[in-house]
Design a protein around this motif. Structure first.
Motif, PDB file in Angstrom:
ATOM      1  N   PRO A  73       0.804  -1.229   0.000  1.00 37.92           N
ATOM      2  CA  PRO A  73       0.000   0.000   0.000  1.00 37.92           C
ATOM      3  C   PRO A  73       0.836   1.279   0.000  1.00 37.92           C
ATOM      4  CG  PRO A  73      -0.012  -1.008   2.180  1.00 37.92           C
ATOM      5  CD  PRO A  73       0.660  -1.983   1.260  1.00 37.92           C
ATOM      6  N   VAL A  74       2.077   1.200   0.454  1.00 35.51           N
ATOM      7  CA  VAL A  74       2.939   2.386   0.491  1.00 35.51           C
ATOM      8  C   VAL A  74       3.545   2.586  -0.894  1.00 35.51           C
ATOM      9  CG1 VAL A  74       4.953   3.449   1.568  1.00 35.51           C
ATOM     10  CG2 VAL A  74       3.449   1.969   2.917  1.00 35.51           C
ATOM     11  N   GLU A  75       3.378   3.792  -1.460  1.00 32.99           N
ATOM     12  CA  GLU A  75       3.821   4.041  -2.832  1.00 32.99           C
ATOM     13  C   GLU A  75       5.198   4.687  -2.923  1.00 32.99           C
ATOM     14  OE1 GLU A  75       0.975   6.250  -5.088  1.00 32.99           O
ATOM     15  OE2 GLU A  75      -0.695   4.941  -4.564  1.00 32.99           O
ATOM     16  N   ALA A  76       5.447   5.700  -2.108  1.00 36.10           N
ATOM     17  CA  ALA A  76       6.663   6.500  -2.277  1.00 36.10           C
ATOM     18  C   ALA A  76       7.216   6.912  -0.918  1.00 36.10           C
ATOM     19  CB  ALA A  76       6.371   7.719  -3.136  1.00 36.10           C
ATOM     20  N   PRO A  77       7.730   5.956  -0.127  1.00 34.75           N
ATOM     21  CA  PRO A  77       8.222   6.283   1.220  1.00 34.75           C
ATOM     22  C   PRO A  77       9.475   7.157   1.167  1.00 34.75           C
ATOM     23  CG  PRO A  77       8.834   4.040   0.644  1.00 34.75           C
ATOM     24  CD  PRO A  77       7.939   4.529  -0.454  1.00 34.75           C
ATOM     25  N   ASP A  78       9.436   8.283   1.887  1.00 37.12           N
ATOM     26  CA  ASP A  78      10.578   9.187   1.856  1.00 37.12           C
ATOM     27  C   ASP A  78      11.235   9.353   3.222  1.00 37.12           C
ATOM     28  OD1 ASP A  78      11.968  12.053   1.631  1.00 37.12           O
ATOM     29  OD2 ASP A  78      11.610  11.302  -0.385  1.00 37.12           O
ATOM     30  N   ASP A  79      10.487   9.149   4.289  1.00 35.39           N
ATOM     31  CA  ASP A  79      11.066   9.215   5.634  1.00 35.39           C
ATOM     32  C   ASP A  79      10.270   8.284   6.529  1.00 35.39           C
ATOM     33  OD1 ASP A  79      12.803   9.926   7.609  1.00 35.39           O
ATOM     34  OD2 ASP A  79      12.161  12.002   7.784  1.00 35.39           O
ATOM     35  N   VAL A 116       2.528  16.447   0.467  1.00 36.08           N
ATOM     36  CA  VAL A 116       3.964  16.190   0.327  1.00 36.08           C
ATOM     37  C   VAL A 116       4.614  15.927   1.690  1.00 36.08           C
ATOM     38  CG1 VAL A 116       5.984  16.841  -1.019  1.00 36.08           C
ATOM     39  CG2 VAL A 116       3.830  17.987  -1.458  1.00 36.08           C
ATOM     40  N   PRO A 117       4.133  14.941   2.437  1.00 37.71           N
ATOM     41  CA  PRO A 117       4.740  14.659   3.745  1.00 37.71           C
ATOM     42  C   PRO A 117       6.163  14.151   3.588  1.00 37.71           C
ATOM     43  CG  PRO A 117       3.262  12.877   3.129  1.00 37.71           C
ATOM     44  CD  PRO A 117       3.094  13.965   2.089  1.00 37.71           C
ATOM     45  N   ASN A 118       7.056  14.686   4.415  1.00 37.70           N
ATOM     46  CA  ASN A 118       8.443  14.257   4.309  1.00 37.70           C
ATOM     47  C   ASN A 118       9.027  14.026   5.687  1.00 37.70           C
ATOM     48  OD1 ASN A 118      11.140  13.787   3.665  1.00 37.70           O
ATOM     49  ND2 ASN A 118      11.106  15.199   1.949  1.00 37.70           N
ATOM     50  N   GLY A 119       9.526  15.089   6.355  1.00 34.64           N
ATOM     51  CA  GLY A 119      10.112  14.900   7.666  1.00 34.64           C
ATOM     52  C   GLY A 119       9.112  14.319   8.643  1.00 34.64           C
ATOM     53  N   ILE A 120       9.508  13.255   9.349  1.00 34.66           N
ATOM     54  CA  ILE A 120       8.607  12.598  10.291  1.00 34.66           C
ATOM     55  C   ILE A 120       9.419  12.149  11.501  1.00 34.66           C
ATOM     56  CG2 ILE A 120       8.861  10.306   9.223  1.00 34.66           C
ATOM     57  CD1 ILE A 120       5.843   9.886   9.764  1.00 34.66           C
ATOM     58  N   PHE A 128       4.873  13.461  14.669  1.00 38.78           N
ATOM     59  CA  PHE A 128       4.947  14.768  14.027  1.00 38.78           C
ATOM     60  C   PHE A 128       5.447  14.596  12.591  1.00 38.78           C
ATOM     61  CE2 PHE A 128       5.412  15.342  18.547  1.00 38.78           C
ATOM     62  CZ  PHE A 128       4.616  16.435  18.834  1.00 38.78           C
ATOM     63  N   VAL A 129       4.951  15.456  11.703  1.00 39.73           N
ATOM     64  CA  VAL A 129       5.338  15.394  10.302  1.00 39.73           C
ATOM     65  C   VAL A 129       5.352  16.810   9.739  1.00 39.73           C
ATOM     66  CG1 VAL A 129       2.982  15.081   9.425  1.00 39.73           C
ATOM     67  CG2 VAL A 129       4.906  14.205   8.096  1.00 39.73           C
ATOM     68  N   ASN A 130       6.220  17.057   8.751  1.00 36.35           N
ATOM     69  CA  ASN A 130       6.175  18.342   8.058  1.00 36.35           C
ATOM     70  C   ASN A 130       6.052  18.136   6.554  1.00 36.35           C
ATOM     71  OD1 ASN A 130       8.840  17.974   6.962  1.00 36.35           O
ATOM     72  ND2 ASN A 130       9.761  18.865   8.794  1.00 36.35           N
ATOM     73  N   ASP A 153       3.146  27.060  10.215  1.00 38.75           N
ATOM     74  CA  ASP A 153       3.146  26.945   8.758  1.00 38.75           C
ATOM     75  C   ASP A 153       4.194  27.895   8.196  1.00 38.75           C
ATOM     76  OD1 ASP A 153       2.007  29.444   9.060  1.00 38.75           O
ATOM     77  OD2 ASP A 153       0.019  28.830   8.416  1.00 38.75           O
ATOM     78  N   GLY A 154       4.164  28.078   6.878  1.00 41.82           N
ATOM     79  CA  GLY A 154       5.131  28.967   6.249  1.00 41.82           C
ATOM     80  C   GLY A 154       6.492  28.353   6.008  1.00 41.82           C
ATOM     81  N   LEU A 155       6.618  27.029   6.133  1.00 46.03           N
ATOM     82  CA  LEU A 155       7.903  26.384   5.894  1.00 46.03           C
ATOM     83  C   LEU A 155       8.265  26.471   4.411  1.00 46.03           C
ATOM     84  CD1 LEU A 155       7.100  25.159   8.706  1.00 46.03           C
ATOM     85  CD2 LEU A 155       8.289  23.083   7.983  1.00 46.03           C
ATOM     86  N   ALA A 156       9.526  26.730   4.125  1.00 48.86           N
ATOM     87  CA  ALA A 156      10.035  26.737   2.754  1.00 48.86           C
ATOM     88  C   ALA A 156      10.743  25.417   2.496  1.00 48.86           C
ATOM     89  CB  ALA A 156      10.970  27.914   2.534  1.00 48.86           C
ATOM     90  N   LEU A 157       9.948  24.381   2.286  1.00 52.38           N
ATOM     91  CA  LEU A 157      10.407  23.003   2.097  1.00 52.38           C
ATOM     92  C   LEU A 157      10.998  22.430   3.378  1.00 52.38           C
ATOM     93  CD1 LEU A 157      10.078  23.883  -0.909  1.00 52.38           C
ATOM     94  CD2 LEU A 157      11.893  22.263  -1.440  1.00 52.38           C
ATOM     95  N   GLY A 158      10.133  21.827   4.178  1.00 51.69           N
ATOM     96  CA  GLY A 158      10.583  21.112   5.358  1.00 51.69           C
ATOM     97  C   GLY A 158      11.169  19.772   4.967  1.00 51.69           C
ATOM     98  N   ASN A 159      11.864  19.165   5.917  1.00 48.79           N
ATOM     99  CA  ASN A 159      12.431  17.837   5.664  1.00 48.79           C
ATOM    100  C   ASN A 159      12.778  17.212   7.002  1.00 48.79           C
ATOM    101  OD1 ASN A 159      13.768  15.561   4.350  1.00 48.79           O
ATOM    102  ND2 ASN A 159      13.959  16.870   2.561  1.00 48.79           N
ATOM    103  N   ALA A 160      13.756  16.313   7.018  1.00 48.11           N
ATOM    104  CA  ALA A 160      14.022  15.466   8.179  1.00 48.11           C
ATOM    105  C   ALA A 160      14.222  16.294   9.447  1.00 48.11           C
ATOM    106  CB  ALA A 160      15.256  14.613   7.918  1.00 48.11           C
TER     107      ALA A 160
END
Length: 551
Positions: A73-79, A116-120, A128-130, A153-160
């Motif tokens: 079921p997971v398509e594109a795991p990034d973190d 676009v969930p990434n950092g977790i 928590f996720v960004n 909010d207002g993040l300019a591309l969050g990540n790990a």
């Protein structure tokens, strides 16, 4: 033997009655590597966005086990992150979902309200996720149910991101070159560090030092003392750093989105390979007149790292060395980070490229300059140079073949095609097109498409050598040769590691503007100056070299 996602035994080999087949690169064991974290069992878990799977790596034995398969079921795991009860939480980037994989292996959708969930990260039982987008949010999610709670909010591309020793969540803003923090219960975000080079991941070592990874070519790692603000920066040379994790002995292990693999990095920047790097594809492939092989590898322009070639990149392929026996295959050299690059052709010292961003570019590898030739195209794929020096491009999504002249004027050579993928010219400068949906190779004559061969199994890469045209039939995983004089054809190689692994079928979602997507499948083909055929074996992440037997 090198197992891969295409063949977990490492024993499957391309077969041919006519040609010798060797790899220029090892099969890739990790199909890109993104989020990494140690699990309750002490293994390092690696999210692989490009492969759509998650693997567990034993840092000592280097054994690798696929834990979350690419057909699940997971398509594109990034973190990913582990909760206090041993549950794995997964940021599924492209579809915008967050999953929980329980200790027993069952999957539960936590949220589909994240873009676009990434950092977790987990803080005890809290999750928590960004979001990796402009004006992104940092949120707390509730696995037991309930709407997300937005912390800021207002993040300019969050990540790990990670919880710091002061009890705050630390996170990067990639587009602003900054690191910020915020209490887990909310509050006013605070700027921690600015002018940090391209920060992609924020981590803390066992001593509480802030460690920031940069995603550029130099592989920079910045350590910041929170008490004094003192910084130290080392260059690891690992292109495209993505994430890091510290074991109980405070050893740091890092991943690379650009070419996968896992490495241990010392505080002085020295590295030790745990899992070798490899191609993310490769997709389009070309060879220049000096014999240097270039591959369009989605996140980069790269080459096989062939030993003993005597070139700056170590990637020249001559008739002798440059194709080595299994068990000793080299890895890759990254020349430039180029997001979404999909095909490439060499021409008089220049490289012409298509990308999934819809553009065509010309790159000078010596001066490292790039000129944009066309934009706004619908899935440009195949590219070749016409006799007058213009570029001919297969605009796959629009069913057209285009011409781009020296003034960058775009005109239509043919339209009304089904799904044109690659283009190639013969010695008489006639243009050929592969159409994988139609199952045919076509020749363009005064704007009309004439069938040269049909009934093929999803032909993709094209190349002409003498009076023969070659194409990669991805559906049947074979290389076909077609006589341009008679139309007769034969099979030159079988069991090519191209396309998705055997038994796996999955439909890629339609691209979402502004959201990173996985590359479309494309198995490129090229002819080297010595007449060897090169195939981008994108099923296993290697390059194959096919030559006539010696003697």
């Amino acid at each position: 033997m090198y197992p891969s996602r295409f063949d977990d035994t490492g024993r499957t080999r391309t077969t041919s009655d006519r040609l010798e087949v060797r790899r220029l690169t090892r099969a890739n064991r990790l199909w890109g590597s993104n989020g990494v974290t140690f699990g309750p069992d002490g293994r390092l878990y690696v999210a692989q966005f490009l492969a759509g799977q998650i693997s567990a790596v034993d840092p000592v034995s280097r054994d690798i086990e696929v834990v979350v398969p690419l057909d699940g079921p997971v398509e594109a795991p990034d973190d990913l992150a582990f909760g206090a009860d041993g549950s794995m939480y997964i940021a599924d980037l492209t579809p915008g979902r967050v999953w929980r994989r329980g200790p027993g292996g069952e999957y539960t959708l936590v949220s589909d309200q994240v873009s676009v969930p990434n950092g977790i990260t987990c803080v005890g039982d809290r999750l928590f996720v960004n979001e990796m987008k402009m004006n992104g949010r940092l949120m707390e999610l509730f696995p037991g149910g309930g709407d997300p709670a937005v912390l800021t909010d207002g993040l300019a591309l969050g990540n790990a991101m990670q919880l710091g020793p002061d009890g705050c969540l630390y996170y990067p803003q990639m587009m602003r070159n900054e690191v910020w923090r915020i209490p887990p219960d909310g509050g006013v975000p605070e700027l921690v560090a600015e002018e940090v080079d391209d920060p992609v991941a924020v981590r803390f070592d066992r001593g509480g030092a802030l460690v920031v990874l940069s995603r550029g070519m130099a592989g920079l790692v910045t350590r910041i003392d929170l008490a004094t603000g003192t910084r130290s920066v080392v260059a690891t040379g690992i292109v495209g750093l993505d994430n890091a994790a510290f074991d109980h002995e405070n050893r740091m292990f890092v991943s690379s989105f650009a070419s996968g693999g896992i490495a241990e990095v010392d505080t002085d920047g020295r590295t030790r390979v745990v899992v070798p790097q490899g191609f993310d594809g490769p997709f389009g492939i070309t060879v220049d007149l000096g014999g240097t092989v270039y591959a369009a590898d989605h996140f980069s322009l790269a080459s096989p790292d062939v030993p003993g070639s005597g070139t700056a990149s170590g990637a020249a392929v001559g008739p002798g060395p440059g194709a080595v026996e299994d068990g000793h295959e080299p890895g890759v050299v990254t020349h430039e980070l180029m997001y979404a690059v999909h095909n490439v052709t060499a021409d008089d010292g220049l490289l012409h490229l298509t990308s999934q961003l819809g553009d065509v570019r010309t790159h000078d590898p010596v001066h490292r300059t790039t000129r944009v030739r066309a934009t706004g195209l619908d899935q440009p794929t195949g590219i070749a140079v016409a006799p007058d020096g213009s570029l001919v491009v297969a605009e796959t999504g629009a069913g057209r073949v285009l011409r781009i002249d020296d003034a960058d004027t775009v005109s239509v050579l043919a339209e009304g095609l089904d799904h044109p993928l690659d283009v190639a010219f013969d010695g008489q400068w006639r243009c050929y097109v592969s159409d994988d949906r139609r199952g045919a190779v076509l020749r363009l004559e005064d704007g009309e498409a004439v069938v040269v061969a049909d009934g093929l199994g999803a032909p993709q890469g094209l190349a002409v050598r003498g009076d023969e045209l070659f194409t990669v039939e991805v559906e049947h995983r074979r290389l076909r040769a077609i006589s341009l004089a008679t139309g007769a054809s034969r099979i030159d190689a079988e069991q090519l590691a191209v396309g998705l692994p055997p038994g796996i079928t999955r439909t890629e979602p339609e691209p979402i503007p502004g959201v990173p997507g996985r590359p479309r499948q494309f198995a490129g083909l090229a002819v080297a100056p010595d007449g060897a055929l090169l195939v981008s074996a994108n099923g296993e992440g290697s390059v194959l070299r096919l030559t006539a037997p010696a003697g």
